[in-house]
Design a protein around this motif. Structure first.
Motif, PDB file in Angstrom:
ATOM      1  N   MET B   1       0.818  -1.214   0.000  1.00  0.00           N
ATOM      2  CA  MET B   1       0.000   0.000   0.000  1.00  0.00           C
ATOM      3  C   MET B   1       0.850   1.261   0.000  1.00  0.00           C
ATOM      4  SD  MET B   1      -3.509  -0.133   0.279  1.00  0.00           S
ATOM      5  CE  MET B   1      -4.252   0.770   1.609  1.00  0.00           C
ATOM      6  N   GLN B  21      -9.322   1.878   0.185  1.00  0.00           N
ATOM      7  CA  GLN B  21      -8.707   0.756  -0.533  1.00  0.00           C
ATOM      8  C   GLN B  21      -9.065  -0.591   0.107  1.00  0.00           C
ATOM      9  OE1 GLN B  21      -7.209   1.298  -3.384  1.00  0.00           O
ATOM     10  NE2 GLN B  21      -7.034   3.520  -3.203  1.00  0.00           N
ATOM     11  N   CYS B  22      -9.312  -0.574   1.429  1.00  0.00           N
ATOM     12  CA  CYS B  22      -9.604  -1.832   2.138  1.00  0.00           C
ATOM     13  C   CYS B  22     -11.083  -2.192   2.082  1.00  0.00           C
ATOM     14  CB  CYS B  22      -9.186  -1.725   3.600  1.00  0.00           C
ATOM     15  SG  CYS B  22      -7.529  -1.117   3.798  1.00  0.00           S
ATOM     16  N   GLN B  23     -11.908  -1.292   1.577  1.00  0.00           N
ATOM     17  CA  GLN B  23     -13.339  -1.601   1.539  1.00  0.00           C
ATOM     18  C   GLN B  23     -13.698  -2.223   0.189  1.00  0.00           C
ATOM     19  OE1 GLN B  23     -15.659   1.897   2.405  1.00  0.00           O
ATOM     20  NE2 GLN B  23     -14.268   2.483   4.064  1.00  0.00           N
ATOM     21  N   GLU B 181      -7.771  -2.409  -6.818  1.00  0.00           N
ATOM     22  CA  GLU B 181      -7.399  -2.940  -5.491  1.00  0.00           C
ATOM     23  C   GLU B 181      -8.630  -3.334  -4.675  1.00  0.00           C
ATOM     24  OE1 GLU B 181      -4.500  -3.697  -4.313  1.00  0.00           O
ATOM     25  OE2 GLU B 181      -4.792  -3.842  -2.144  1.00  0.00           O
ATOM     26  N   ARG B 182      -9.706  -2.583  -4.796  1.00  0.00           N
ATOM     27  CA  ARG B 182     -10.902  -2.886  -3.979  1.00  0.00           C
ATOM     28  C   ARG B 182     -11.594  -4.158  -4.443  1.00  0.00           C
ATOM     29  NH1 ARG B 182     -14.870   1.996  -3.599  1.00  0.00           N
ATOM     30  NH2 ARG B 182     -15.715   0.749  -1.899  1.00  0.00           N
ATOM     31  N   PRO B 185      -7.586  -7.415  -3.073  1.00  0.00           N
ATOM     32  CA  PRO B 185      -6.325  -6.827  -2.643  1.00  0.00           C
ATOM     33  C   PRO B 185      -5.137  -7.606  -3.193  1.00  0.00           C
ATOM     34  CG  PRO B 185      -7.803  -7.144  -0.778  1.00  0.00           C
ATOM     35  CD  PRO B 185      -8.432  -7.834  -1.948  1.00  0.00           C
TER      36      PRO B 185
END
Lengths: 159, 298
Positions: B1, B21-23, B181-182, B185
Motif C-alpha cells: 500500500m 482501498q480496504c473496503q 485494489e478494492r 487486494p
C-alpha cells in the motif's frame, strides 16, 4: 499471435441468406423476414450471423454470432441464436412450468409431454426464450451451454 | 500500500483515498438493452426481491445487493452484465452511434465491447480485437450471451492493427490495474515504477496506432484502471507531442465527479490540455479507480 496462421485457419465463406431463412422456417416456422438485415457466413460446420454492415478485409476469429451447427443431422440451433430469433417460432416450441424450467436451466434431462416433432425445440418460460432443447420420445434434454447453467438447485429462485 | 504514497500530492483527500482501498466494491451491473427494456428488467428484479439502486449518472447502471449476482437468471439470459461501475464510463465518453464502424483495440472480456454494441443498437460494426488466445473465450461468450450481432472478433497485435479507417477507437489499455485494489487486494503489492514504464511502451504503441486508424473528425478514447501518471497523462502527452492533428476534448459526465488530469509530475511540467482528461478516484464516487482521455483527430 500470428495473423498469418489464423488467416489459413479462419475461412468464413459468405452464405446465401435465403438458405438460412429456409432452414429456420422449415423447423420452427419462423418468418423469413426475421433474417433480413443480416449477413451469413459459414466456417467449417458452423453458420454465423452479423448485422448487415460493410466488413473490412481482416483476418477474423468470429463474425457476429454463431447461430447454428451443421455438424450432425439435423442441424442444431445455438441457445444464443434462439434467444434472439426463437421468439418468432410458431412450431416446435415448448412452454415450461417453473419446476421444469429449473431442471432445464440446470442442464438436466426430464420427461415432458409435448406434441413437438422429435428434434431441437425452442424452450420458453413465462413468454421468454430460455434456450435450446432436444426433444424425443417424451424426453427433453437441455442444450444450455455449461457456463450458462443454473448451478445450485434451490439457491436462486425463478420468478 | 505504501506504493500509493507517490500519489499523495495528486489525489485530493489522500487519507480517505487510502482508507477506502480496504473496503470491497459494491456489486454492479449494466442493463443490456439489446435483450430487454430497462423498465421490464427493473420489474423482474423487484419481483425476485433483489435489492438494487440505479446509478445517479447512468440510467442503465445498477448497484445490486445480491449475494452472487452472476448467478441471477437475468445474468444467465444476458439481460444484465456484471460490470464495475466506473468501467461503464469509457464507452459513454466514446459515444458511438448506430451504423458507425468502431474498434475496441483491447477488448477482452468484452464489458466495454458489449456496451458499445448496445449503444449502437446492434447496427454498424464493432471490431473487438484481442491478441491473447486464452482471453478470446470470455470475450466471445459475453458477446453471445448479451446478443451482440454487430461484433466481429480479431486477434492482431494492437500496435500493428491493419490500416482501416474507423469512426471511433477505444484503447482500454493493459495497465498496472491499481484502481482494482478494492476488487481483490494484492494488485498494489505488484505495482512498481518499472512495471509502469514497461507498460508505457506498449500503451504508447497502442494509442499511436489507434490515432492512425481514426478518420479525421473521429475520436479515440484512452482509458486505464490505474493511477500511475506514467501510464496515463504521460502516454497521452507522448502521443500528442508527435502530432499536430489531434486535440483533447474535456470529459464531464453529469452526476459523476471527476478530477482533472494532472499537468505536473515529478517536477516535470506537462501539457496544460491534459486537464481535460478525467481521473476517477474510488473515495470520491465510491467506485474503482479509472483514467479516461478523449482525443479528437482533426
Amino acid at each position: 499471435m500470428s495473423p498469418k496462421s489464423s488467416r489459413i485457419r479462419n475461412v468464413f465463406e459468405p452464405l446465401d441468406s435465403s438458405w438460412v431463412a429456409d432452414q429456420w422456417h422449415s423447423r420452427f416456422g419462423i418468418s423469413k423476414e426475421a433474417f433480413s438485415g443480416y449477413k451469413f457466413f459459414q466456417k467449417a460446420k458452423s453458420i454465423w450471423a452479423i448485422s448487415d454492415a460493410c466488413l473490412p478485409r481482416l483476418s477474423y476469429e468470429t463474425i457476429g454470432m454463431r447461430i447454428m451447427s451443421c455438424k450432425g443431422r439435423p442441424w442444431k440451433p445455438t441457445t444464443c441464436a434462439l434467444q434472439i430469433f426463437g421468439r418468432y417460432a410458431t412450431k416446435n416450441l415448448m412452454h415450461l412450468e417453473t419446476a421444469f424450467a429449473r431442471i432445464f436451466l440446470e442442464g438436466a434431462s426430464q420427461a415432458v409431454e409435448s406434441d413437438c416433432e422429435p428434434g431441437y425445440v425452442v424452450v420458453f418460460y413465462r413468454g421468454e426464450v430460455l434456450g435450446c432443447g432436444l426433444y424425443s420420445h417424451g424426453k427433453l434434454v437441455s442444450q444450455i451451454p455449461k457456463e450458462r447453467r443454473m448451478a445450485d438447485r434451490g439457491s436462486e429462485d425463478l420468478s | 500500500m505504501d506504493f500509493l504514497d507517490r500519489y499523495r500530492d495528486i489525489v485530493p483527500d489522500y487519507e480517505a483515498f487510502r482508507a477506502i482501498q480496504c473496503q470491497p466494491l459494491h456489486s454492479s451491473a449494466r442493463i443490456n438493452t439489446l435483450k430487454i427494456k430497462r423498465d421490464q428488467l427493473l420489474e423482474k428484479l423487484r419481483g425476485q426481491g433483489v435489492l438494487f439502486e440505479t446509478f445517479a449518472w447512468y440510467p442503465l447502471g445498477l448497484r445490486l445487493d445480491a449475494g452472487s449476482p452472476g448467478k441471477l437468471l437475468e445474468n444467465l439470459l444476458g439481460y444484465i452484465h456484471i460490470q464495475e461501475e466506473v468501467s461503464m464510463v469509457p464507452p459513454l465518453v466514446l459515444d458511438p452511434r448506430p451504423g458507425e464502424t468502431v474498434l475496441d483495440l483491447c477488448a477482452s472480456p468484452g464489458s466495454k465491447t458489449t456496451q458499445i454494441s448496445q449503444m449502437m443498437e446492434n447496427r454498424g460494426l464493432v471490431i473487438a480485437n484481442e491478441p491473447s488466445l486464452n482471453r478470446l473465450a470470455p470475450l466471445r461468450s459475453n458477446c453471445e450471451r448479451l446478443g451482440c450481432l454487430n461484433v466481429a472478433i480479431t486477434r492482431y497485435d494492437g500496435r500493428n492493427f491493419p490500416r482501416i479507417p474507423f469512426d471511433r477507437v477505444l484503447v482500454d489499455a493493459p495497465c498496472s490495474s491499481e484502481g482494482r485494489e478494492r476488487r481483490g487486494p494484492g494488485v498494489l503489492a505488484r505495482s512498481s515504477c518499472k512495471r509502469s514504464m514497461d507498460l508505457q511502451v506498449l500503451q504508447i504503441g497502442l494509442l499511436k496506432n489507434a490515432l492512425r486508424l481514426t478518420k479525421p473528425g473521429g475520436a479515440v478514447v484512452y482509458s486505464t484502471c490505474t493511477y500511475a501518471p506514467e501510464e496515463n497523462e504521460l502516454v497521452v502527452q507522448a502521443v500528442l507531442e508527435e502530432t499536430d492533428e489531434a486535440r483533447l476534448e474535456r470529459i464531464s459526465i453529469p452526476g459523476l465527479k471527476e478530477c482533472p488530469g494532472i499537468t505536473e509530475w515529478n517536477g516535470r511540467e506537462l501539457k496544460s490540455e491534459l486537464q481535460s482528461a478525467a481521473r476517477y478516484y474510488p473515495h470520491i464516487n465510491d467506485t474503482g479507480g479509472f483514467f479516461v482521455a478523449k482525443i479528437i483527430k482533426n
